[in-house]
Write a protein that holds these residues in place. Sequence first.
Motif, mmCIF file in Angstrom:
data_model
loop_
_atom_site.group_PDB
_atom_site.id
_atom_site.type_symbol
_atom_site.label_atom_id
_atom_site.label_comp_id
_atom_site.label_asym_id
_atom_site.label_seq_id
_atom_site.Cartn_x
_atom_site.Cartn_y
_atom_site.Cartn_z
ATOM 1 N N VAL A 296 0.855 -1.228 -0.010
ATOM 2 C CA VAL A 296 0.179 -0.001 -0.012
ATOM 3 C C VAL A 296 0.646 1.157 -0.007
ATOM 4 C CG1 VAL A 296 -1.706 1.410 1.443
ATOM 5 C CG2 VAL A 296 -2.058 -1.223 1.015
ATOM 6 N N ASP A 297 1.861 1.011 0.789
ATOM 7 C CA ASP A 297 2.636 2.545 0.854
ATOM 8 C C ASP A 297 3.532 2.829 -0.456
ATOM 9 O OD1 ASP A 297 2.202 2.703 3.640
ATOM 10 O OD2 ASP A 297 3.966 1.196 3.972
ATOM 11 N N ALA A 298 3.791 1.787 -1.169
ATOM 12 C CA ALA A 298 4.378 2.046 -2.363
ATOM 13 C C ALA A 298 3.545 2.621 -3.390
ATOM 14 C CB ALA A 298 5.105 0.551 -3.107
ATOM 15 N N VAL A 299 2.208 2.058 -3.607
ATOM 16 C CA VAL A 299 1.127 2.343 -4.221
ATOM 17 C C VAL A 299 0.700 3.953 -4.013
ATOM 18 C CG1 VAL A 299 -1.374 2.004 -4.896
ATOM 19 C CG2 VAL A 299 0.080 -0.004 -4.704
ATOM 20 N N LEU A 300 0.795 4.085 -2.797
ATOM 21 C CA LEU A 300 0.325 5.825 -2.308
ATOM 22 C C LEU A 300 1.525 6.594 -2.874
ATOM 23 C CD1 LEU A 300 -1.527 7.591 -0.926
ATOM 24 C CD2 LEU A 300 -0.342 6.823 1.144
ATOM 25 N N ARG A 301 2.727 6.362 -2.726
ATOM 26 C CA ARG A 301 3.788 7.086 -3.129
ATOM 27 C C ARG A 301 3.786 7.361 -4.736
ATOM 28 N NH1 ARG A 301 7.109 4.264 -0.974
ATOM 29 N NH2 ARG A 301 7.904 3.238 -2.554
ATOM 30 N N ILE A 302 3.529 6.145 -5.259
ATOM 31 C CA ILE A 302 3.512 6.110 -6.729
ATOM 32 C C ILE A 302 2.249 7.355 -7.464
ATOM 33 C CG2 ILE A 302 3.113 5.046 -8.915
ATOM 34 C CD1 ILE A 302 4.568 2.833 -7.496
ATOM 35 N N ALA A 303 1.087 7.021 -6.468
ATOM 36 C CA ALA A 303 -0.177 7.761 -7.015
ATOM 37 C C ALA A 303 0.408 9.534 -6.620
ATOM 38 C CB ALA A 303 -1.204 7.429 -6.178
ATOM 39 N N ARG A 304 0.929 9.590 -5.465
ATOM 40 C CA ARG A 304 1.163 11.137 -5.200
ATOM 41 C C ARG A 304 2.274 11.819 -6.218
ATOM 42 N NH1 ARG A 304 1.306 10.482 1.343
ATOM 43 N NH2 ARG A 304 -1.128 10.790 1.574
ATOM 44 N N ALA A 305 3.037 10.808 -6.547
ATOM 45 C CA ALA A 305 4.200 11.401 -7.495
ATOM 46 C C ALA A 305 3.524 11.600 -8.885
ATOM 47 C CB ALA A 305 5.215 10.013 -7.778
ATOM 48 N N ASN A 306 2.553 10.964 -9.112
ATOM 49 C CA ASN A 306 1.755 11.199 -10.608
ATOM 50 C C ASN A 306 0.535 12.195 -10.301
ATOM 51 O OD1 ASN A 306 2.783 9.040 -12.856
ATOM 52 N ND2 ASN A 306 3.035 8.086 -10.983
ATOM 53 N N GLY A 307 0.385 13.064 -9.353
ATOM 54 C CA GLY A 307 -0.327 14.003 -9.486
ATOM 55 C C GLY A 307 -1.745 13.692 -8.715
ATOM 56 N N MET A 312 -8.375 9.784 -1.693
ATOM 57 C CA MET A 312 -7.996 8.910 -2.489
ATOM 58 C C MET A 312 -8.583 7.474 -2.113
ATOM 59 S SD MET A 312 -4.067 8.512 -3.288
ATOM 60 C CE MET A 312 -3.768 10.333 -3.258
ATOM 61 N N ASP A 313 -9.188 6.485 -2.791
ATOM 62 C CA ASP A 313 -9.506 5.244 -2.386
ATOM 63 C C ASP A 313 -8.510 4.230 -3.178
ATOM 64 O OD1 ASP A 313 -11.680 6.162 -1.077
ATOM 65 O OD2 ASP A 313 -12.769 6.044 -2.692
ATOM 66 N N ILE A 314 -7.552 3.397 -2.355
ATOM 67 C CA ILE A 314 -6.989 2.617 -2.931
ATOM 68 C C ILE A 314 -7.364 1.230 -2.869
ATOM 69 C CG2 ILE A 314 -4.318 1.615 -2.614
ATOM 70 C CD1 ILE A 314 -3.771 4.270 -1.050
ATOM 71 N N THR A 315 -7.370 0.415 -4.067
ATOM 72 C CA THR A 315 -8.078 -1.042 -4.079
ATOM 73 C C THR A 315 -6.780 -1.798 -4.548
ATOM 74 O OG1 THR A 315 -10.242 0.253 -4.733
ATOM 75 C CG2 THR A 315 -9.780 -2.221 -4.945
ATOM 76 N N PRO A 316 -6.719 -2.960 -3.749
ATOM 77 C CA PRO A 316 -5.822 -4.135 -4.232
ATOM 78 C C PRO A 316 -6.332 -4.606 -5.374
ATOM 79 C CG PRO A 316 -7.111 -4.922 -2.309
ATOM 80 C CD PRO A 316 -7.499 -3.322 -2.508
ATOM 81 N N GLU A 328 -8.813 9.042 -7.177
ATOM 82 C CA GLU A 328 -8.877 10.552 -6.275
ATOM 83 C C GLU A 328 -10.399 10.743 -6.160
ATOM 84 O OE1 GLU A 328 -6.538 14.343 -6.377
ATOM 85 O OE2 GLU A 328 -6.741 13.459 -8.225
ATOM 86 N N ASN A 329 -10.895 10.573 -5.073
ATOM 87 C CA ASN A 329 -12.505 11.064 -4.816
ATOM 88 C C ASN A 329 -12.540 12.515 -4.263
ATOM 89 O OD1 ASN A 329 -15.044 10.536 -4.697
ATOM 90 N ND2 ASN A 329 -15.086 9.202 -3.103
ATOM 91 N N ARG A 339 -8.182 8.461 -11.991
ATOM 92 C CA ARG A 339 -8.081 7.278 -11.623
ATOM 93 C C ARG A 339 -6.774 6.665 -12.224
ATOM 94 N NH1 ARG A 339 -12.106 3.266 -9.457
ATOM 95 N NH2 ARG A 339 -13.684 5.096 -10.252
ATOM 96 N N ILE A 340 -6.214 5.753 -11.501
ATOM 97 C CA ILE A 340 -4.819 5.074 -12.187
ATOM 98 C C ILE A 340 -4.606 3.726 -11.742
ATOM 99 C CG2 ILE A 340 -3.533 7.479 -12.069
ATOM 100 C CD1 ILE A 340 -2.129 6.503 -9.648
ATOM 101 N N ALA A 341 -3.928 2.878 -12.684
ATOM 102 C CA ALA A 341 -3.515 1.667 -12.138
ATOM 103 C C ALA A 341 -2.087 1.667 -11.643
ATOM 104 C CB ALA A 341 -4.112 0.457 -13.539
#
Length: 477
Positions: A296-307, A312-316, A328-329, A339-341
């Motif tokens: 989750v931490d890596a996903v959140l870091r990548i999401a923030r780095a991409n704007g 936000m809701d993070i779904t596995p 991003e809600n 929304r990103i993958a």
Amino acid sequence: MSVATDVSPPAVQPRPEASARSIVPLLTRLHFYAGVLVAPLLVAAAVTGLLFVFTPQLDNLVYDKELHVARVGPGLPKPVSEQVAAAIAAHPSGTFTSVTPASAPDATTKVVFSVPSLGEKTHTVYVDPYTGEIRGQLTTWFGETPLTTRLDDLHRHLLLGDVGLVYSETAASWLWVVVLGGLVLWCNRQWRSRGERRRSRTEATLLYDLRAAKGVRRTRGMHAATGVWLTAGLLFLSATGLTWSDWAGANFSLALDSLDSRRPAVSTALSGAPSGGGGHHGEGGAAAPAGDPAQVDAVLRIARANGLTGPMDITPPAADGAAWTVFENDNVWPVHFDRIAVDPVAGTVTDRSDFADWPLLAQLTSLGVQAHMGYLFGPANQILLAALAIGLLCVVVWGYRMWWQRRPTRTLTGAPPARGAWRRVRPPVLVAGIVVTGAIGWALPTFGVTLAAFIVIDVIAGLLRRRRAAADPPAVG
């Protein structure tokens, strides 16, 4: 109120202008009866909508412990992965399905678990991001608290399940008809009296005429003026409410599909992903399972780095070989619905859908829904919706008061036209109206069905009245 009980007063001689070809008598009759029959549904929608619009404030009061931390800090929040782990430890029976990191310093992190026995509903565990303490657990529906879910169900279904869908869709389907019909009648009245207004130079047509004599004229003035002021807002509520209704909403979805105006989907497929085992491989270690909370931490870091910087809701991933999704809600203007993958192993975004790139109709639909629910412009949006609801209730009350003031036991002017008003409509207009009404009835099924039922019942009531009149002996002397 049944249509079979004819609420029309005794027939009166038509005014000179009424004998001419005009659609106004037909609109008057439709507006009158539609208002009388649909008004109870509109009252229910207005009252329940008024309750729902203030759910953010009510949630903060009722669920203060779950939604807020006991104390901000000290220090920085714990990694989101640790917060998820604490929630999993407190809720071992469910399946971790998403996490919403705290979006404000005093907010808790929401960790959602699916439970087969709950169906569409889920369990949400609320975690203090500073201490990892479990602040509570609620049964939620698409992120909504039990209170919001209950008020939403009350507004949309009257707590009647599928049967209640008929109520809300019928109210939304007829609201625009009643509003536009009333607007046309108001414009016609202003047009007819324009000469008198020019001579007097005193009448304010969009304000209450308090100089009018007490009775139906004053009531009609308040009813009409308020209705005109509310026209744009009520039409907006009708249109946006229909977009996610059951039957009309399905037709609207088909229209969006045919126009290629759906919001773009995000692909979660990972190219070259292994067919068995998870996507994360440590050096010399075993593959991590799909949706490992440690990612989750890596996903959140990548999401923030991409704007993506807002709530936000993070779904596995649902299965191996799929990416995480981040939505991003942020539904307050200016909205952010990107929304990103994410592939946390490669540290890349594999697909994305930005709100700015959505088709225009998809953007407008989404914005309309948020405004309808009172979220788009924050408190100002809530106040405006509350004013519309209260105004609609006033219009309905004044409408019923007019009916009472000109009820059949009285012989007042201003009564709805007698049956047969359709004969005064010019044939081309009548044919066009039938075609348009049929098309609208297909697009809005509850409107079509209830209109057909009204016509059938009205015809039967007319036949019965004629039979009674023929059976009654004529008065002698």
